[in-house]
Design a protein around this motif. Sequence first.
Motif, PDB file in Angstrom:
ATOM      1  N   GLY A 100      -9.707  -4.944  13.791  1.00  0.00           N
ATOM      2  CA  GLY A 100      -9.885  -4.094  12.941  1.00  0.00           C
ATOM      3  C   GLY A 100     -10.115  -3.382  11.531  1.00  0.00           C
ATOM      4  O   GLY A 100      -8.668  -4.498  10.896  1.00  0.00           O
ATOM      5  N   ALA A 101      -9.956  -2.402  10.996  1.00  0.00           N
ATOM      6  CA  ALA A 101      -8.912  -2.532   9.370  1.00  0.00           C
ATOM      7  C   ALA A 101      -8.525  -1.802   9.369  1.00  0.00           C
ATOM      8  O   ALA A 101      -8.217  -0.358  10.383  1.00  0.00           O
ATOM      9  CB  ALA A 101     -10.338  -1.809   8.277  1.00  0.00           C
ATOM     10  N   LEU A 102      -6.890  -2.090   8.455  1.00  0.00           N
ATOM     11  CA  LEU A 102      -5.764  -0.878   8.254  1.00  0.00           C
ATOM     12  C   LEU A 102      -6.380  -0.654   6.504  1.00  0.00           C
ATOM     13  O   LEU A 102      -6.752  -1.041   5.977  1.00  0.00           O
ATOM     14  CB  LEU A 102      -4.956  -2.052   8.337  1.00  0.00           C
ATOM     15  CG  LEU A 102      -4.515  -2.882   8.925  1.00  0.00           C
ATOM     16  CD1 LEU A 102      -3.779  -4.262   7.893  1.00  0.00           C
ATOM     17  CD2 LEU A 102      -4.354  -2.557   9.927  1.00  0.00           C
ATOM     18  N   LEU A 103      -6.845   0.886   6.796  1.00  0.00           N
ATOM     19  CA  LEU A 103      -6.538   1.960   5.580  1.00  0.00           C
ATOM     20  C   LEU A 103      -5.507   1.973   5.486  1.00  0.00           C
ATOM     21  O   LEU A 103      -4.980   2.995   5.947  1.00  0.00           O
ATOM     22  CB  LEU A 103      -7.862   2.899   6.632  1.00  0.00           C
ATOM     23  CG  LEU A 103      -8.794   2.431   7.341  1.00  0.00           C
ATOM     24  CD1 LEU A 103      -9.553   3.636   7.032  1.00  0.00           C
ATOM     25  CD2 LEU A 103      -9.826   1.767   6.368  1.00  0.00           C
ATOM     26  N   GLY A 104      -5.388   2.478   3.990  1.00  0.00           N
ATOM     27  CA  GLY A 104      -4.262   3.007   3.420  1.00  0.00           C
ATOM     28  C   GLY A 104      -3.839   2.850   1.034  1.00  0.00           C
ATOM     29  O   GLY A 104      -5.524   2.699   1.590  1.00  0.00           O
ATOM     30  N   THR A 105      -3.342   2.595   1.261  1.00  0.00           N
ATOM     31  CA  THR A 105      -2.823   2.652  -0.180  1.00  0.00           C
ATOM     32  C   THR A 105      -1.817   1.386  -0.742  1.00  0.00           C
ATOM     33  O   THR A 105      -0.693   0.580   0.256  1.00  0.00           O
ATOM     34  CB  THR A 105      -2.148   3.987  -0.130  1.00  0.00           C
ATOM     35  OG1 THR A 105      -1.035   4.355  -0.535  1.00  0.00           O
ATOM     36  CG2 THR A 105      -3.372   5.288  -0.500  1.00  0.00           C
ATOM     37  N   ALA A 106      -2.066   0.957  -1.587  1.00  0.00           N
ATOM     38  CA  ALA A 106      -1.733  -0.091  -2.077  1.00  0.00           C
ATOM     39  C   ALA A 106      -1.089  -0.010  -3.958  1.00  0.00           C
ATOM     40  O   ALA A 106      -1.629   0.670  -4.529  1.00  0.00           O
ATOM     41  CB  ALA A 106      -2.415  -1.724  -2.129  1.00  0.00           C
ATOM     42  N   ASP A 107      -0.102  -0.406  -4.159  1.00  0.00           N
ATOM     43  CA  ASP A 107       0.383  -0.499  -5.920  1.00  0.00           C
ATOM     44  C   ASP A 107       0.284  -1.412  -6.546  1.00  0.00           C
ATOM     45  O   ASP A 107      -0.254  -3.007  -5.340  1.00  0.00           O
ATOM     46  CB  ASP A 107       2.082   0.421  -5.605  1.00  0.00           C
ATOM     47  CG  ASP A 107       2.869  -1.069  -4.676  1.00  0.00           C
ATOM     48  OD1 ASP A 107       2.574  -2.076  -5.049  1.00  0.00           O
ATOM     49  OD2 ASP A 107       3.760  -0.931  -4.914  1.00  0.00           O
ATOM     50  N   GLY A 108       0.374  -1.604  -7.797  1.00  0.00           N
ATOM     51  CA  GLY A 108       0.335  -3.215  -7.988  1.00  0.00           C
ATOM     52  C   GLY A 108       0.664  -3.969  -8.229  1.00  0.00           C
ATOM     53  O   GLY A 108       0.792  -5.463  -8.461  1.00  0.00           O
ATOM     54  N   SER A 109       2.590  -3.934  -7.089  1.00  0.00           N
ATOM     55  CA  SER A 109       3.187  -4.701  -7.077  1.00  0.00           C
ATOM     56  C   SER A 109       3.290  -5.395  -5.755  1.00  0.00           C
ATOM     57  O   SER A 109       4.288  -6.204  -5.625  1.00  0.00           O
ATOM     58  CB  SER A 109       4.651  -4.134  -7.924  1.00  0.00           C
ATOM     59  OG  SER A 109       5.131  -3.212  -6.978  1.00  0.00           O
ATOM     60  N   GLY A 110       2.188  -5.438  -4.590  1.00  0.00           N
ATOM     61  CA  GLY A 110       2.159  -5.606  -3.352  1.00  0.00           C
ATOM     62  C   GLY A 110       3.011  -5.060  -2.364  1.00  0.00           C
ATOM     63  O   GLY A 110       2.539  -5.146  -1.307  1.00  0.00           O
ATOM     64  N   GLY A 111       3.109  -4.227  -2.612  1.00  0.00           N
ATOM     65  CA  GLY A 111       3.362  -2.784  -1.476  1.00  0.00           C
ATOM     66  C   GLY A 111       2.130  -2.095  -1.504  1.00  0.00           C
ATOM     67  O   GLY A 111       1.714  -2.247  -1.942  1.00  0.00           O
ATOM     68  N   ARG A 112       2.351  -2.018   0.046  1.00  0.00           N
ATOM     69  CA  ARG A 112       1.249  -1.710   0.639  1.00  0.00           C
ATOM     70  C   ARG A 112       1.966  -0.659   2.083  1.00  0.00           C
ATOM     71  O   ARG A 112       2.930  -0.600   3.045  1.00  0.00           O
ATOM     72  CB  ARG A 112       0.247  -2.282   1.045  1.00  0.00           C
ATOM     73  CG  ARG A 112       0.708  -3.642   1.877  1.00  0.00           C
ATOM     74  CD  ARG A 112      -0.337  -4.262   1.632  1.00  0.00           C
ATOM     75  NE  ARG A 112      -0.465  -5.151   0.807  1.00  0.00           N
ATOM     76  CZ  ARG A 112      -1.719  -5.820   0.302  1.00  0.00           C
ATOM     77  NH1 ARG A 112      -2.292  -6.301   1.629  1.00  0.00           N
ATOM     78  NH2 ARG A 112      -1.237  -6.896  -0.788  1.00  0.00           N
TER      79      ARG A 112
END
Lengths: 95, 137
Positions: free
Chosen positions: B26-38
């Motif tokens: 399955g897929a992981l849905l979420g948010t990511a910042d520009g520095s590798g954090g998610r």
Amino acid sequence: MPITIQIPTALRVFTDRKSEVRANGATVAGAIADFAASYPDIRQHLYDEDGTLRSFINIYLGDTNVKNLGGLDTPLKDGDTLMLVPAIAGGSCPR
Amino acid sequence: MIVLPDSASMAIMSEGARVYPNECCGALLGTADGSGGRVVSEILPIHNGREAEEQFHRFVIGPDDFMASEKTARARGLDVIGFYHSHPDHPAIPSDYDREHALPWYSYVIVAVESGVAGDLTSWILDCDRSRFLKEL
């Protein structure tokens, strides 16, 4: 001829975070090769060591997978839009 | 670095156990910042597209399902930030097959399911030169 290629999120790190780029080519293969030449760091993720497009990289022309058209030889016209769509695959070691 | 809430981990482990002896995905849905954090907000189970007789050690999320997961994420104000799958009776360590078929940037969560019981859960990111996975969780 100029066409647009839409880039999936995972590969935008190689396209200066652009979600779509311009490329030139008379066929799908030509346009993808032109794109890879413009962004050489992406090449290893699109092609295997033999220069063959990786099996999990799919290319859509509009809403249609080019595998259902003429494959990589599918002709393009000005203004067409290609989309790179990966299949996600994996699994535990062979048994 | 990935933040995987307990609710998401438990959902992945539960699905891995339910689908055993086959592989879930399955897929992981979420948010990511520009520095590798998610940060994972929710998981989106997806049908394993491999042939039934291969599902015990293989999974595939086909291009149509990939695009559908992107559409679902956008509709919820999220991004697809990675994928998960299970390793039935196998450690939660990426195989060479996993690496050969992986893309950079995405997080790849693996849950080990031993005799139907979910155990270790890990997360990995493909190194940019494709030579190895880097463990992030």
